[in-house]
Each structure stands twice: as structure tokens, then as C-alpha cells.
Design an enzyme around this catalytic site. Structure first.
Site, PDB file in Angstrom:
ATOM      1  CE  LYS A 100       2.571   2.556   8.701  1.00  0.00           C
ATOM      2  NZ  LYS A 100       1.916   3.298   9.950  1.00  0.00           N
TER       3      LYS A 100
ATOM      4  N   GLY B 179       0.756  -0.975  -0.060  1.00  0.00           N
ATOM      5  CA  GLY B 179      -0.176   0.464   0.067  1.00  0.00           C
ATOM      6  C   GLY B 179       0.575   0.784  -0.167  1.00  0.00           C
ATOM      7  CE  LYS B 180       2.494   6.510  -3.751  1.00  0.00           C
ATOM      8  NZ  LYS B 180       2.941   6.987  -5.027  1.00  0.00           N
ATOM      9  N   GLY B 181       0.820   5.140   1.436  1.00  0.00           N
ATOM     10  CA  GLY B 181      -0.050   6.307   2.190  1.00  0.00           C
ATOM     11  C   GLY B 181       0.485   7.763   2.220  1.00  0.00           C
ATOM     12  CE  LYS B 182      -0.429  14.521   5.183  1.00  0.00           C
ATOM     13  NZ  LYS B 182      -1.372  15.245   5.395  1.00  0.00           N
ATOM     14  CG  PHE B 183       3.081  10.891   6.774  1.00  0.00           C
ATOM     15  CD1 PHE B 183       3.187  12.106   6.792  1.00  0.00           C
ATOM     16  CD2 PHE B 183       2.417  10.767   7.411  1.00  0.00           C
ATOM     17  CE1 PHE B 183       2.489  13.182   7.591  1.00  0.00           C
ATOM     18  CE2 PHE B 183       1.181  11.423   8.214  1.00  0.00           C
ATOM     19  CZ  PHE B 183       1.372  12.531   7.863  1.00  0.00           C
ATOM     20  N   GLY B 184       4.214   7.822   3.494  1.00  0.00           N
ATOM     21  CA  GLY B 184       5.195   6.208   2.843  1.00  0.00           C
ATOM     22  C   GLY B 184       4.694   5.168   2.365  1.00  0.00           C
ATOM     23  CG  ASN B 185       5.515   4.133  -0.561  1.00  0.00           C
ATOM     24  OD1 ASN B 185       4.620   4.521  -1.011  1.00  0.00           O
ATOM     25  ND2 ASN B 185       6.597   4.948  -0.313  1.00  0.00           N
TER      26      ASN B 185
ATOM     27  CG  ASP C 243      -8.876   7.467  13.661  1.00  0.00           C
ATOM     28  OD1 ASP C 243      -9.894   7.974  13.509  1.00  0.00           O
ATOM     29  OD2 ASP C 243      -7.773   7.556  12.544  1.00  0.00           O
TER      30      ASP C 243
END
Length: 360
Positions: free
Chosen positions: A122, A100-106, A216
Site C-alpha cells: 500500500k 486498487g486505488k484509494g483516497k490517499f494512494g494506491n 468500523d
């Protein structure tokens, strides 16, 4: 950020891809799941057995990102014992396909070269963390998650860093993200929903007894393990708050409790509200206060404007109604969730509760 939460996997062009653009806190629809060019029967076998297996090279492992498994519980236990003690660098790992890929990295499938143990790695970019001013949030997440040991909480084995990146060594959840499973089916039946609720309540009770508030809980922050069991996977908004009451607003709009929207102090009972919202979404396929505008969503939450579709059973409505109470002290305790008649009648939980506490 869980390793599958709010992640839109992209094509794998290098060992470390660039971070994606910022995503809003409000939920957005995902793209289609990443289909790797390396997806093979060996990968499918890996996904089913990785949690219980020692990863060894196979004839197909000459293809990057492809691994096969052989069962070796003794080796796995040895590897698990070593992971928190060793000092790591990125050179200690074989890097597989991106998860996966997110806002701060992968996030990548990774294998420890020394003991062949498989995990999710991560990779967070320091520049992005500093730009957003969330270094303290990451430190808190690591401090909390690395000390939690529960079958329904994703394990953080260790972490390390270099000049540009921070690496989190996480348990690999073979069955992926619960949110995508919910999207696939539209909604869950009562047995699956009740099973997830029992697992969630047990994990949250474990956290609360250790003065950890998650804050959350939502489908995007939940993964599924080897047997399809729920795994809480994101502690980015969690706090370790002995005898503290918090005012910080955090989380996703659909799941915010009234006290957070109104800027009041809050405690661990925010997680009870989130559990009620989650149960509704499991059974209906959408959050209970979903509205066209943020203003209307806020209004419905603070007024607990709860409307049940006709197909819900009386038992499920009773549980949800007892969790979604405006006044936090009136919300059903987690022990009450696990002992609720609807949960007991429908749950098919495989793993036994590992934490028993007296009722509060």
C-alpha cells in the site's frame, strides 16, 4: 483504509499512480472490478496459492506484473521471520499489477526481490495525509495492526517511507474483497454467513482481549484469504483504549450504533452492534436500517427499527436480534456468537479458533 476497501482500481500507467478524489463515508456503488492486461492463468494460480507459496520467476515473468509460484513452506517461514526486522526501500521490490486505488494512494501486488515473498504494498502519499490531517490516524493504524497475529486479521508485516510516500507491507488476500463477493451473489447462504460470523467473532474477541476496538466493521473492510476465510483488513478507525470510553464518531452510517449517533461514550460493544448489522447484510444483501435519507436511517437505528424479511430462519433472526440491542451491555458477547446454535449448526469454518478466553 484496507487495501481493497473503497478502492476503484484504475488502469496501470506508472509505478505510482496519482491519488483519487475524496470519497464520502457513505457507501457508494463500485465500478466493475479492474481487469488487468496481465491477467493470465499464471496470475490465477498466484491468487489461489500465494499465501502458501514462495514466489519464483517463471518463463512468463518477463511480462511486467506476471509471476508464478512454487510451494516452499520453509522459505516462506524464513521470509516471514525476516520481514519485521529488515529495513526496506522501494527498490527492494518488484512491483506488479495494481490491486486498487484509494483516497490517499494506491495498492500493488509486490514481490520482495531478496526472498521472492509476495505481498500487497500500500503506497500512501504524505501530501494527501497531511492535507486531510490524518497522520495520527495512520500512526495508530500501523501501531495496532502490526502487532496483531490472527488467521482472520490481515497481517501487516512492516512499513517504510521516503520523502513523498509511506509504504505498508501487507498480507496478500488472494480471493479479494468480501464486499464484491456479496455484490456478485446478492446475498450469502446460511452456511457461508455463519462461517464468516464465527471467524469475525473470533478475530474481534482476540482484539478486545488486547483492548483494541475496531469501530468500523463492514463488508468493504473485509477481505478473503486463500481458503476463502474472512480477514479483517482495515484498522483506520480502530483504537487501543485500555480502560477508556470514547466519544469520537467514526465509521459508516449504516453501521453506526445508537450510542455513537447520539454522541454518547462507547466501548468495545460497538463492534457487537456492527457484527449484527453485518450478519443481516450477509443474509439479506443490504443493511437492516437502510433508508432513502440519512435522517431516516438515524431514526431507525436509535429506535432499533429492525424488520426481517420472511425468508430468514428463526436461528439467524435470533442471533441478529441479540446483537442489535439499544443498550450495549445487553448485546450478545462474542463468545456467545461463536456458541450460538445457528452458528454452530451452519458454520463450516476450516481454521480452528486460535484464541480461547473465559466468558465475560
Amino acid at each position: 483504509m484496507s487495501y481493497k476497501e473503497n478502492l476503484n482500481p484504475s488502469s496501470y500507467t506508472s509505478k505510482f499512480a496519482t491519488p483519487s478524489s475524496a470519497t464520502a463515508a457513505q457507501r457508494v456503488l463500485r465500478k466493475e472490478p479492474y481487469v488487468s492486461t496481465f491477467t493470465t492463468p499464471s496470475d490465477n494460480l498466484l491468487a489461489q496459492r500465494a499465501q502458501l507459496a514462495r514466489i519464483t520467476p517463471s518463463a512468463s515473468s518477463s511480462v511486467p506484473g506476471r509471476v508464478a509460484v512454487s510451494m516452499d513452506a520453509s522459505s516462506q517461514n524464513t521470509a516471514l521471520a525476516e520481514l519485521p526486522k529488515r529495513k526496506f526501500t522501494i527498490d527492494d521490490f518488484d512491483i506488479g499489477r495494481p490491486l486498487g486505488k484509494g483516497k490517499f494512494g494506491n495498492v500493488y501486488l509486490a514481490r520482495d526481490k531478496q526472498n521472492k515473498f509476495i505481498m500487497a504494498l500500500k503506497v500512501l502519499f504524505k501530501s494527501q495525509l497531511e492535507k486531510e490531517g490524518v497522520e495520527h490516524q495512520l500512526r495508530r493504524e500501523i501501531e495496532i495492526q502490526s502487532h496483531l497475529r490472527h488467521p482472520n486479521i490481515l497481517r501487516m508485516y512492516n512499513y517504510f517511507h521516503d520523502r513523498k510516500r509511506i509504504y505498508l507491507m501487507l498480507e496478500f488476500a488472494p480471493r479479494g474483497e468480501l464486499y464484491k463477493e456479496l455484490q456478485k451473489h446478492g446475498r450469502f447462504d446460511e452456511q457461508r454467513s455463519a462461517t464468516f460470523m464465527e471467524e469475525l467473532a473470533d478475530a474481534l474477541q482476540y482484539c478486545h482481549e488486547r483492548k483494541v476496538i475496531h469501530r468500523d466493521i463492514k463488508p468493504e473492510n473485509l477481505l478473503m484469504g486463500y481458503k476463502g476465510e474472512l480477514k479483517i483488513a482495515d484498522f483506520g478507525w480502530s483504537v487501543h483504549a485500555p480502560s477508556l470510553r470514547r466519544r469520537t464518531m467514526c465509521g459508516t452510517l449504516d453501521y453506526l450504533p445508537p450510542e455513537m449517533i447520539e454522541g454518547k461514550t462507547h466501548d468495545e460493544k460497538v463492534d457487537l452492534w456492527c457484527a449484527g448489522v453485518l450478519c443481516f447484510e450477509f443474509l439479506v444483501g443490504m443493511p437492516p436500517f437502510d433508508s432513502p435519507s440519512h435522517t431516516e436511517t438515524h431514526r431507525r437505528i436509535v429506535n432499533v427499527d429492525l424488520k426481517f424479511p420472511p425468508f430468514l430462519s428463526d436461528g439467524s433472526k435470533d442471533l441478529i436480534s441479540k446483537l442489535l440491542r439499544y443498550h450495549p451491555p445487553q448485546r450478545l458477547p462474542l463468545k456467545g456468537v461463536m456458541e450460538h446454535p445457528w452458528v454452530k449448526a451452519n458454520s463450516r469454518r476450516v481454521l480452528p479458533p486460535v484464541f480461547q478466553s473465559s466468558s465475560k
